[in-house]
Design a protein around this motif. Structure first.
Motif, PDB file in Angstrom:
ATOM      1  N   TRP A  60      -6.125   1.230 -34.247  1.00  0.00           N
ATOM      2  CA  TRP A  60      -5.890   2.677 -34.252  1.00  0.00           C
ATOM      3  C   TRP A  60      -6.832   3.343 -35.252  1.00  0.00           C
ATOM      4  N   ARG A  61      -7.524   4.392 -34.800  1.00  0.00           N
ATOM      5  CA  ARG A  61      -8.331   5.213 -35.709  1.00  0.00           C
ATOM      6  C   ARG A  61      -7.638   6.527 -36.058  1.00  0.00           C
ATOM      7  N   GLU A  62      -6.905   7.067 -35.108  1.00  0.00           N
ATOM      8  CA  GLU A  62      -6.218   8.349 -35.314  1.00  0.00           C
ATOM      9  C   GLU A  62      -4.855   8.296 -34.628  1.00  0.00           C
ATOM     10  N   PHE A  63      -3.885   9.012 -35.220  1.00  0.00           N
ATOM     11  CA  PHE A  63      -2.558   9.119 -34.624  1.00  0.00           C
ATOM     12  C   PHE A  63      -1.974  10.453 -35.055  1.00  0.00           C
ATOM     13  N   MET A  64      -1.571  11.280 -34.080  1.00  0.00           N
ATOM     14  CA  MET A  64      -1.002  12.599 -34.369  1.00  0.00           C
ATOM     15  C   MET A  64       0.237  12.829 -33.514  1.00  0.00           C
ATOM     16  N   ILE A  65       1.201  13.535 -34.073  1.00  0.00           N
ATOM     17  CA  ILE A  65       2.346  14.007 -33.301  1.00  0.00           C
ATOM     18  C   ILE A  65       2.436  15.523 -33.447  1.00  0.00           C
ATOM     19  N   PHE A  66       2.442  16.216 -32.308  1.00  0.00           N
ATOM     20  CA  PHE A  66       2.537  17.675 -32.259  1.00  0.00           C
ATOM     21  C   PHE A  66       3.907  18.077 -31.733  1.00  0.00           C
TER      22      PHE A  66
ATOM     23  N   PHE B  63       7.717  16.523 -27.658  1.00  0.00           N
ATOM     24  CA  PHE B  63       6.626  16.373 -28.619  1.00  0.00           C
ATOM     25  C   PHE B  63       5.488  15.622 -27.950  1.00  0.00           C
ATOM     26  N   THR B  64       4.296  15.808 -28.486  1.00  0.00           N
ATOM     27  CA  THR B  64       3.083  15.230 -27.911  1.00  0.00           C
ATOM     28  C   THR B  64       2.437  14.289 -28.908  1.00  0.00           C
ATOM     29  N   VAL B  65       2.084  13.096 -28.453  1.00  0.00           N
ATOM     30  CA  VAL B  65       1.364  12.128 -29.274  1.00  0.00           C
ATOM     31  C   VAL B  65      -0.084  12.085 -28.803  1.00  0.00           C
ATOM     32  N   MET B  66      -1.029  12.249 -29.730  1.00  0.00           N
ATOM     33  CA  MET B  66      -2.451  12.061 -29.436  1.00  0.00           C
ATOM     34  C   MET B  66      -2.980  10.986 -30.369  1.00  0.00           C
ATOM     35  N   SER B  67      -3.833  10.107 -29.840  1.00  0.00           N
ATOM     36  CA  SER B  67      -4.341   9.015 -30.657  1.00  0.00           C
ATOM     37  C   SER B  67      -5.733   8.614 -30.206  1.00  0.00           C
ATOM     38  N   VAL B  68      -6.428   7.943 -31.104  1.00  0.00           N
ATOM     39  CA  VAL B  68      -7.648   7.217 -30.762  1.00  0.00           C
ATOM     40  C   VAL B  68      -7.329   5.752 -31.004  1.00  0.00           C
ATOM     41  N   MET B  69      -7.355   4.959 -29.949  1.00  0.00           N
ATOM     42  CA  MET B  69      -6.976   3.559 -30.088  1.00  0.00           C
ATOM     43  C   MET B  69      -7.774   2.696 -29.142  1.00  0.00           C
ATOM     44  N   LYS B  70      -7.735   1.393 -29.417  1.00  0.00           N
ATOM     45  CA  LYS B  70      -8.383   0.387 -28.579  1.00  0.00           C
ATOM     46  C   LYS B  70      -7.416  -0.782 -28.412  1.00  0.00           C
ATOM     47  N   ILE B  71      -7.113  -1.150 -27.181  1.00  0.00           N
ATOM     48  CA  ILE B  71      -6.265  -2.305 -26.910  1.00  0.00           C
ATOM     49  C   ILE B  71      -7.169  -3.528 -26.862  1.00  0.00           C
ATOM     50  N   ASN B  72      -7.062  -4.383 -27.865  1.00  0.00           N
ATOM     51  CA  ASN B  72      -7.939  -5.546 -27.953  1.00  0.00           C
ATOM     52  C   ASN B  72      -7.524  -6.644 -26.991  1.00  0.00           C
ATOM     53  N   SER B  73      -6.214  -6.860 -26.863  1.00  0.00           N
ATOM     54  CA  SER B  73      -5.713  -7.885 -25.957  1.00  0.00           C
ATOM     55  C   SER B  73      -4.201  -7.747 -25.825  1.00  0.00           C
ATOM     56  N   GLY B  74      -3.651  -8.336 -24.761  1.00  0.00           N
ATOM     57  CA  GLY B  74      -2.217  -8.461 -24.640  1.00  0.00           C
ATOM     58  C   GLY B  74      -1.517  -7.306 -23.956  1.00  0.00           C
ATOM     59  N   SER B  75      -0.201  -7.479 -23.784  1.00  0.00           N
ATOM     60  CA  SER B  75       0.673  -6.484 -23.188  1.00  0.00           C
ATOM     61  C   SER B  75       1.936  -6.368 -24.029  1.00  0.00           C
ATOM     62  N   ALA B  76       2.863  -5.570 -23.575  1.00  0.00           N
ATOM     63  CA  ALA B  76       4.166  -5.302 -24.190  1.00  0.00           C
ATOM     64  C   ALA B  76       4.108  -4.027 -25.014  1.00  0.00           C
ATOM     65  N   TYR B  77       4.608  -4.009 -26.248  1.00  0.00           N
ATOM     66  CA  TYR B  77       4.962  -2.759 -26.915  1.00  0.00           C
ATOM     67  C   TYR B  77       3.933  -2.341 -27.965  1.00  0.00           C
TER      68      TYR B  77
ATOM     69  N   GLY C  20      -0.036  27.251 -39.899  1.00  0.00           N
ATOM     70  CA  GLY C  20       1.338  26.884 -39.576  1.00  0.00           C
ATOM     71  C   GLY C  20       1.508  26.230 -38.224  1.00  0.00           C
ATOM     72  N   SER C  21       0.411  25.800 -37.607  1.00  0.00           N
ATOM     73  CA  SER C  21       0.504  25.086 -36.338  1.00  0.00           C
ATOM     74  C   SER C  21      -0.162  23.721 -36.525  1.00  0.00           C
ATOM     75  N   GLY C  22      -0.657  23.135 -35.456  1.00  0.00           N
ATOM     76  CA  GLY C  22      -1.277  21.826 -35.564  1.00  0.00           C
ATOM     77  C   GLY C  22      -0.247  20.716 -35.578  1.00  0.00           C
ATOM     78  N   PRO C  23      -0.673  19.498 -35.898  1.00  0.00           N
ATOM     79  CA  PRO C  23       0.242  18.357 -35.838  1.00  0.00           C
ATOM     80  C   PRO C  23       1.282  18.384 -36.949  1.00  0.00           C
ATOM     81  N   THR C  24       2.440  17.805 -36.660  1.00  0.00           N
ATOM     82  CA  THR C  24       3.463  17.584 -37.682  1.00  0.00           C
ATOM     83  C   THR C  24       3.155  16.331 -38.490  1.00  0.00           C
ATOM     84  N   ILE C  25       2.576  15.330 -37.810  1.00  0.00           N
ATOM     85  CA  ILE C  25       2.191  14.064 -38.428  1.00  0.00           C
ATOM     86  C   ILE C  25       0.748  13.782 -38.059  1.00  0.00           C
ATOM     87  N   TRP C  26      -0.046  13.310 -39.026  1.00  0.00           N
ATOM     88  CA  TRP C  26      -1.456  12.997 -38.762  1.00  0.00           C
ATOM     89  C   TRP C  26      -1.879  11.833 -39.646  1.00  0.00           C
TER      90      TRP C  26
END
Length: 268
Positions: free
Chosen positions: A241-247, A117-131, A32-38
């Motif tokens: 993005w390889r992983e995305f979680m919201i706790f 809430f907490t966001v955890m992710s595995v990601m790589k920024i290939n290029s660029g800025s903004a959102y 009953g714990s862990g991420p709400t979204i994965w």
């Protein structure tokens, strides 16, 4: 090695035949714990694909039903070719590719996610800025990068997050100048609780003790990437993005380290 309990297993041990670090998340969900979204690419079948190989959605691995769809035609994300058996969903760039909830959570029969809430992710920024994530009609929160290096959440009292003294990915955050990393962001209405954590997760990489979310928004939907609906003149960063979680809530450093066992492996 093997163990009968995932709670105490080490990273090189196995529980029910699977790598224990992965099962730390599954075990937490069963309690009953862990991420709400994965969202994960560790199981490639959770990434939905169309007839041309384009990404059409990403299934919520928690079973909570927070599945997200994707942009269509030129706005559809791509599933990157596996590297050492690992996949990634690529969004952003020009034209903007994105993943998005089909509607507001409430209209999908799902609960909004209140701060903190907490966001955890595995990601790589290939290029660029903004959102990295932006759609005000659904999110009510944004993650952005400035000049390709300084990262900040919005809406906050956000002056302290920008420029010198902000959360510099390659400076005080300690991320490599290129490649994969485990990212952890906390969004809160409590002063001093909103945070961007260092690459190793030991502590926040900013000094903004009074910052908090500017508005008391719940998370009412989700966009990964940016759909261009609001910011038509901005080309968003190209991000994988390889992983995305919201706790729910904020994680203790012990809790964060437990999930990072799994995420660090995905990032390697």
């Amino acid at each position: 090695a093997t163990t009968t309990s995932c709670t105490s297993c080490e990273a090189d041990e196995f529980w029910n035949g699977q790598a224990c670090a992965t099962n730390q998340i599954k075990h937490a969900l069963s309690q009953g714990s862990g991420p709400t979204i994965w969202y994960t690419t560790a199981n490639a079948s959770s990434v939905l694909k169309g007839s041309q190989g384009e990404v059409t959605g990403w299934t919520d691995a928690t079973g909570n039903g927070y599945d997200i769809g994707a942009g269509t035609d030129v706005h559809a994300p791509t599933l990157e070719t596996s590297t050492n058996g690992k996949y990634a969903v690529r969004v952003g760039g020009d034209p903007g590719k994105y993943l998005r909830s089909a509607d507001l959570f409430v209209n999908m029969g799902l609960a909004d996610i209140p701060p903190p809430f907490t966001v955890m992710s595995v990601m790589k920024i290939n290029s660029g800025s903004a959102y990295l994530m932006d759609d005000y009609g659904l999110d009510k929160f944004v993650v952005a990068i400035d000049n390709g290096d300084n990262i900040f959440p919005f809406p906050t009292t956000y002056s302290a997050w920008r420029g010198t003294g902000g959360a510099s990915l390659t400076g005080n955050c300690g991320f490599p100048s290129a490649g994969w990393g485990v990212h952890e962001w906390v969004f809160s209405n409590t002063a001093g609780e909103t945070a961007i954590y260092k690459a190793d997760g030991t502590a926040p990489c900013i000094d903004a003790p009074t910052d908090k979310m500017k508005y008391a928004y719940n998370l009412t939907g989700l966009t990964i990437g940016e759909d261009g609906g609001l910011r038509t003149t901005i080309i968003d960063p190209d991000v994988s993005w390889r992983e995305f979680m919201i706790f729910p809530g904020t994680l203790t450093r012990q809790e964060s380290a437990r999930y990072r066992e799994y995420l660090d492996n995905i990032a390697s």
